[in-house]
Design a protein around this motif. Structure first.
Motif, PDB file in Angstrom:
ATOM      1  N   SER A  63       0.810  -1.214   0.000  1.00  0.00           N
ATOM      2  CA  SER A  63       0.000   0.000   0.000  1.00  0.00           C
ATOM      3  C   SER A  63       0.845   1.267   0.000  1.00  0.00           C
ATOM      4  CB  SER A  63      -0.926   0.004   1.225  1.00  0.00           C
ATOM      5  OG  SER A  63      -0.170   0.116   2.419  1.00  0.00           O
ATOM      6  N   GLN A  64       2.131   1.147   0.256  1.00  0.00           N
ATOM      7  CA  GLN A  64       2.988   2.317   0.293  1.00  0.00           C
ATOM      8  C   GLN A  64       3.246   2.829  -1.119  1.00  0.00           C
ATOM      9  OE1 GLN A  64       4.080   3.887   3.140  1.00  0.00           O
ATOM     10  NE2 GLN A  64       2.734   2.418   4.154  1.00  0.00           N
ATOM     11  N   PRO A  65       3.127   4.136  -1.342  1.00  0.00           N
ATOM     12  CA  PRO A  65       3.373   4.653  -2.690  1.00  0.00           C
ATOM     13  C   PRO A  65       4.832   4.487  -3.088  1.00  0.00           C
ATOM     14  CG  PRO A  65       3.080   6.449  -1.122  1.00  0.00           C
ATOM     15  CD  PRO A  65       2.729   5.190  -0.399  1.00  0.00           C
ATOM     16  N   PRO A  66       5.108   4.216  -4.374  1.00  0.00           N
ATOM     17  CA  PRO A  66       6.488   4.018  -4.831  1.00  0.00           C
ATOM     18  C   PRO A  66       7.320   5.287  -4.653  1.00  0.00           C
ATOM     19  CG  PRO A  66       4.904   3.281  -6.483  1.00  0.00           C
ATOM     20  CD  PRO A  66       4.128   4.023  -5.458  1.00  0.00           C
ATOM     21  N   LEU A  67       8.590   5.082  -4.401  1.00  0.00           N
ATOM     22  CA  LEU A  67       9.548   6.181  -4.304  1.00  0.00           C
ATOM     23  C   LEU A  67      10.695   5.924  -5.271  1.00  0.00           C
ATOM     24  CD1 LEU A  67       9.662   6.761  -0.445  1.00  0.00           C
ATOM     25  CD2 LEU A  67       8.777   8.335  -2.163  1.00  0.00           C
ATOM     26  N   PRO A  68      11.393   6.972  -5.700  1.00  0.00           N
ATOM     27  CA  PRO A  68      12.482   6.795  -6.670  1.00  0.00           C
ATOM     28  C   PRO A  68      13.664   6.052  -6.068  1.00  0.00           C
ATOM     29  CG  PRO A  68      12.433   9.049  -5.846  1.00  0.00           C
ATOM     30  CD  PRO A  68      11.204   8.389  -5.317  1.00  0.00           C
ATOM     31  N   GLU A  69      14.451   5.458  -6.946  1.00  0.00           N
ATOM     32  CA  GLU A  69      15.665   4.766  -6.501  1.00  0.00           C
ATOM     33  C   GLU A  69      16.631   5.746  -5.835  1.00  0.00           C
ATOM     34  OE1 GLU A  69      16.260   1.525  -6.709  1.00  0.00           O
ATOM     35  OE2 GLU A  69      14.417   1.026  -7.785  1.00  0.00           O
ATOM     36  N   HIS A  70      16.685   6.975  -6.351  1.00  0.00           N
ATOM     37  CA  HIS A  70      17.531   8.025  -5.801  1.00  0.00           C
ATOM     38  C   HIS A  70      16.727   9.318  -5.801  1.00  0.00           C
ATOM     39  CE1 HIS A  70      20.838   5.198  -6.433  1.00  0.00           C
ATOM     40  NE2 HIS A  70      20.414   5.066  -7.678  1.00  0.00           N
ATOM     41  N   THR A  71      17.036  10.210  -4.896  1.00  0.00           N
ATOM     42  CA  THR A  71      16.311  11.480  -4.846  1.00  0.00           C
ATOM     43  C   THR A  71      16.596  12.284  -6.102  1.00  0.00           C
ATOM     44  OG1 THR A  71      16.464  11.512  -2.428  1.00  0.00           O
ATOM     45  CG2 THR A  71      15.916  13.588  -3.522  1.00  0.00           C
ATOM     46  N   PRO A  72      15.548  12.648  -6.868  1.00  0.00           N
ATOM     47  CA  PRO A  72      15.776  13.419  -8.104  1.00  0.00           C
ATOM     48  C   PRO A  72      16.347  14.798  -7.806  1.00  0.00           C
ATOM     49  CG  PRO A  72      13.548  12.490  -8.015  1.00  0.00           C
ATOM     50  CD  PRO A  72      14.140  12.327  -6.657  1.00  0.00           C
ATOM     51  N   ASN A  73      16.990  15.374  -8.806  1.00  0.00           N
ATOM     52  CA  ASN A  73      17.508  16.738  -8.683  1.00  0.00           C
ATOM     53  C   ASN A  73      16.377  17.724  -8.989  1.00  0.00           C
ATOM     54  OD1 ASN A  73      20.297  16.129  -8.107  1.00  0.00           O
ATOM     55  ND2 ASN A  73      20.448  15.398 -10.215  1.00  0.00           N
ATOM     56  N   LEU A  74      15.802  18.271  -7.938  1.00  0.00           N
ATOM     57  CA  LEU A  74      14.696  19.215  -8.086  1.00  0.00           C
ATOM     58  C   LEU A  74      15.177  20.631  -7.824  1.00  0.00           C
ATOM     59  CD1 LEU A  74      11.904  17.291  -6.125  1.00  0.00           C
ATOM     60  CD2 LEU A  74      12.503  17.113  -8.548  1.00  0.00           C
ATOM     61  N   SER A  75      14.572  21.587  -8.520  1.00  0.00           N
ATOM     62  CA  SER A  75      14.885  22.999  -8.281  1.00  0.00           C
ATOM     63  C   SER A  75      14.020  23.490  -7.128  1.00  0.00           C
ATOM     64  CB  SER A  75      14.612  23.820  -9.548  1.00  0.00           C
ATOM     65  OG  SER A  75      15.446  23.400 -10.607  1.00  0.00           O
ATOM     66  N   LEU A  76      14.591  23.526  -5.959  1.00  0.00           N
ATOM     67  CA  LEU A  76      13.855  23.886  -4.742  1.00  0.00           C
ATOM     68  C   LEU A  76      14.431  25.159  -4.136  1.00  0.00           C
ATOM     69  CD1 LEU A  76      13.573  20.318  -3.141  1.00  0.00           C
ATOM     70  CD2 LEU A  76      11.915  21.486  -4.598  1.00  0.00           C
ATOM     71  N   PRO A  77      13.602  25.923  -3.376  1.00  0.00           N
ATOM     72  CA  PRO A  77      12.220  25.649  -2.979  1.00  0.00           C
ATOM     73  C   PRO A  77      11.243  25.846  -4.116  1.00  0.00           C
ATOM     74  CG  PRO A  77      12.877  27.802  -2.198  1.00  0.00           C
ATOM     75  CD  PRO A  77      14.103  27.189  -2.796  1.00  0.00           C
ATOM     76  N   LEU A  78      10.069  25.222  -3.941  1.00  0.00           N
ATOM     77  CA  LEU A  78       9.045  25.251  -4.968  1.00  0.00           C
ATOM     78  C   LEU A  78       7.682  25.413  -4.302  1.00  0.00           C
ATOM     79  CD1 LEU A  78       8.460  24.812  -8.017  1.00  0.00           C
ATOM     80  CD2 LEU A  78       8.329  22.357  -7.519  1.00  0.00           C
ATOM     81  N   GLN A  79       6.839  26.270  -4.879  1.00  0.00           N
ATOM     82  CA  GLN A  79       5.476  26.463  -4.374  1.00  0.00           C
ATOM     83  C   GLN A  79       4.496  26.097  -5.485  1.00  0.00           C
ATOM     84  OE1 GLN A  79       4.620  30.160  -2.382  1.00  0.00           O
ATOM     85  NE2 GLN A  79       6.717  30.380  -1.629  1.00  0.00           N
ATOM     86  N   LEU A  80       3.568  25.222  -5.157  1.00  0.00           N
ATOM     87  CA  LEU A  80       2.609  24.742  -6.145  1.00  0.00           C
ATOM     88  C   LEU A  80       1.180  24.990  -5.684  1.00  0.00           C
ATOM     89  CD1 LEU A  80       4.221  21.260  -6.947  1.00  0.00           C
ATOM     90  CD2 LEU A  80       4.434  23.361  -8.286  1.00  0.00           C
ATOM     91  N   HIS A  81       0.344  25.271  -6.646  1.00  0.00           N
ATOM     92  CA  HIS A  81      -1.101  25.337  -6.404  1.00  0.00           C
ATOM     93  C   HIS A  81      -1.692  23.992  -6.815  1.00  0.00           C
ATOM     94  CE1 HIS A  81      -5.279  27.041  -7.678  1.00  0.00           C
ATOM     95  NE2 HIS A  81      -5.329  26.468  -6.489  1.00  0.00           N
ATOM     96  N   ILE A  82      -2.337  23.325  -5.864  1.00  0.00           N
ATOM     97  CA  ILE A  82      -2.918  22.007  -6.110  1.00  0.00           C
ATOM     98  C   ILE A  82      -4.437  22.128  -6.106  1.00  0.00           C
ATOM     99  CG2 ILE A  82      -2.982  19.595  -5.389  1.00  0.00           C
ATOM    100  CD1 ILE A  82      -0.157  20.515  -5.919  1.00  0.00           C
ATOM    101  N   GLN A  83      -5.065  21.682  -7.170  1.00  0.00           N
ATOM    102  CA  GLN A  83      -6.522  21.588  -7.220  1.00  0.00           C
ATOM    103  C   GLN A  83      -6.908  20.115  -7.232  1.00  0.00           C
ATOM    104  OE1 GLN A  83      -8.217  23.738 -10.502  1.00  0.00           O
ATOM    105  NE2 GLN A  83      -7.173  25.649  -9.990  1.00  0.00           N
ATOM    106  N   ARG A  84      -7.676  19.724  -6.248  1.00  0.00           N
ATOM    107  CA  ARG A  84      -8.152  18.334  -6.167  1.00  0.00           C
ATOM    108  C   ARG A  84      -9.560  18.281  -6.738  1.00  0.00           C
ATOM    109  NH1 ARG A  84     -11.252  14.920  -2.955  1.00  0.00           N
ATOM    110  NH2 ARG A  84     -10.339  12.881  -2.421  1.00  0.00           N
ATOM    111  N   LEU A  85      -9.763  17.428  -7.740  1.00  0.00           N
ATOM    112  CA  LEU A  85     -11.048  17.336  -8.424  1.00  0.00           C
ATOM    113  C   LEU A  85     -11.569  15.906  -8.324  1.00  0.00           C
ATOM    114  CD1 LEU A  85      -9.946  19.249 -11.649  1.00  0.00           C
ATOM    115  CD2 LEU A  85     -11.149  20.218  -9.683  1.00  0.00           C
TER     116      LEU A  85
END
Length: 205
Positions: A63-85
């Protein structure tokens, strides 16, 4: 003194107790019978218990969601607007993703600034951050966003089962992503809900 006596194990407990106004004593034969009834019933029961425990553990892991083999290189910090539909209902959240020590901190709040979920991803493991109750849907969302935000050239190395064709990316039977811009996309889960994700700055980092 209350005394319980019996001369044989086979009939332990068949005699009524006699009240003599004090402590309780048990005949040794009766004690042996009681102990034998509390003991494990056999190897078969132990094996059944171990199989049941193993099944529960495997179910929890699945039941645990999959995670990457290695932490991806993300451009952080990041702010996102999430709309749940889902079912014609819409919820809006703000998600802040930032580095914190060796991990990545995920903080989600509603439009009034009320915290909804907080998690830290450290060494490939999720950890509760703060006193908010567990939120399995938010953890699934965060893991799906990590998948969607993974740079294309790091996708196969981190998610071997994933594929991407043009503006569509998928981890079969788990997540489907359709991009309009690199940081603007629609995220679908097989059993719902659907999420619309856009950067709050309006710019792709």
């Amino acid at each position: 003194m209350l005394t319980i006596r019996h001369s044989a194990c086979m009939t332990c407990g068949s005699e009524p107790a006699r009240d003599s106004g004090g402590s309780v004593t048990l005949n040794a034969d009766c004690t042996a019978v009681i102990a034998s009834k509390l003991a494990p019933t056999g190897i078969a029961d132990v094996l059944r218990f171990l199989l049941f425990a193993a099944a529960l553990l495997l179910s929890a892991c699945a039941s645990q969601p999959p995670l990457p083999e290695h932490t991806p290189n993300l451009s952080l910090p990041l702010q996102l607007h999430i709309q749940r539909l889902q079912a014609e209902q819409r919820q809006d959240w703000v998600l802040v993703i930032q580095r914190e020590g060796p991990g990545i901190r995920w903080s989600m709040m509603d439009l009034l600034g009320i915290p909804q979920a907080r998690q830290k991803l450290v060494d490939g493991t999720w950890h509760a951050d703060g006193l908010l109750p567990p939120n399995p849907e938010a953890r699934e969302l965060f893991a799906a966003l990590l998948f969607a935000l993974t740079p294309k050239d790091e996708l196969h190395g981190n998610y071997p089962a994933a594929w991407q064709h043009g503006a569509q990316r998928s981890l079969p039977e788990r997540w489907d992503v359709r991009y309009s811009q690199p940081m603007s996309f629609e995220l679908n889960l097989p059993k719902g809900p659907k999420y619309q994700v856009t950067p709050l700055s309006g710019e792709a980092p």
